[in-house]
Design a protein around this motif. Structure first.
Motif, PDB file in Angstrom:
ATOM      1  N   ARG A   1       1.022  -1.110   0.181  1.00  8.11           N
ATOM      2  CA  ARG A   1       0.128  -0.073  -0.197  1.00  8.11           C
ATOM      3  C   ARG A   1       0.702   1.134   0.193  1.00  8.11           C
ATOM      4  O   ARG A   1       0.596   2.217  -0.676  1.00  8.11           O
ATOM      5  CB  ARG A   1      -1.096   0.136   1.261  1.00  8.11           C
ATOM      6  CG  ARG A   1      -2.151  -0.837   1.068  1.00  8.11           C
ATOM      7  CD  ARG A   1      -3.183  -0.661   2.201  1.00  8.11           C
ATOM      8  NE  ARG A   1      -2.510  -0.538   3.417  1.00  8.11           N
ATOM      9  CZ  ARG A   1      -2.494  -1.358   4.310  1.00  8.11           C
ATOM     10  NH1 ARG A   1      -3.283  -2.678   4.271  1.00  8.11           N
ATOM     11  NH2 ARG A   1      -2.195  -0.882   5.720  1.00  8.11           N
ATOM     12  N   GLN A   2       1.979   1.201   0.735  1.00 11.28           N
ATOM     13  CA  GLN A   2       2.826   2.264   0.817  1.00 11.28           C
ATOM     14  C   GLN A   2       3.298   2.663  -0.499  1.00 11.28           C
ATOM     15  O   GLN A   2       3.470   3.867  -1.002  1.00 11.28           O
ATOM     16  CB  GLN A   2       3.931   2.149   2.066  1.00 11.28           C
ATOM     17  CG  GLN A   2       3.401   2.387   3.291  1.00 11.28           C
ATOM     18  CD  GLN A   2       4.333   2.325   4.420  1.00 11.28           C
ATOM     19  OE1 GLN A   2       5.469   1.426   4.002  1.00 11.28           O
ATOM     20  NE2 GLN A   2       4.000   2.545   5.612  1.00 11.28           N
ATOM     21  N   ALA A   3       3.921   1.522  -1.171  1.00 11.21           N
ATOM     22  CA  ALA A   3       4.625   1.547  -2.519  1.00 11.21           C
ATOM     23  C   ALA A   3       3.519   2.213  -3.714  1.00 11.21           C
ATOM     24  O   ALA A   3       3.990   2.988  -4.468  1.00 11.21           O
ATOM     25  CB  ALA A   3       4.939   0.329  -3.073  1.00 11.21           C
ATOM     26  N   ALA A   4       2.303   1.560  -3.341  1.00 13.77           N
ATOM     27  CA  ALA A   4       1.312   2.301  -4.238  1.00 13.77           C
ATOM     28  C   ALA A   4       1.096   3.530  -4.215  1.00 13.77           C
ATOM     29  O   ALA A   4       0.650   4.276  -5.214  1.00 13.77           O
ATOM     30  CB  ALA A   4       0.096   1.071  -4.142  1.00 13.77           C
ATOM     31  N   LEU A   5       1.033   4.047  -2.988  1.00 11.64           N
ATOM     32  CA  LEU A   5       0.652   5.591  -2.480  1.00 11.64           C
ATOM     33  C   LEU A   5       1.735   6.211  -3.263  1.00 11.64           C
ATOM     34  O   LEU A   5       1.537   7.385  -3.876  1.00 11.64           O
ATOM     35  CB  LEU A   5       0.288   5.590  -1.117  1.00 11.64           C
ATOM     36  CG  LEU A   5       0.135   7.041  -0.784  1.00 11.64           C
ATOM     37  CD1 LEU A   5      -0.990   7.691  -1.379  1.00 11.64           C
ATOM     38  CD2 LEU A   5       0.241   7.262   0.747  1.00 11.64           C
TER      39      LEU A   5
END
Length: 74
Positions: free
Chosen positions: A51-55
């Motif tokens: 999720r952090q990488a996608a954000l």
């Protein structure tokens, strides 16, 4: 708001004068598509690191789209 502060863009939006031929579609399209895909991944991924990488990817794509717009309308 940033775009409307430009004389050329505000004249184009308000009066239809000084409008250019359009944005470079491939770069803008890719950045919007990548941002939308990253948004879905950020919402749906069960793992926090994903999720952090996608954000981060979404923010990068949105900044790219904004820079394309800002650089095309001086």
């Amino acid at each position: 708001m940033l775009l409307l502060s430009s004389v050329q863009v505000s004249g184009c939006v308000t009066y239809g004068v000084e409008c250019t031929r359009g944005l470079p579609g491939w770069l803008f399209g890719w950045s919007v598509g990548l941002g939308a895909l990253a948004f879905v991944v950020a919402l749906a991924a069960p793992v926090r690191r994903v999720r952090q990488a996608a954000l981060g990817g979404q923010l990068l794509a949105e900044c790219t789209a904004l820079l394309v717009i800002l650089s095309y309308y001086p």
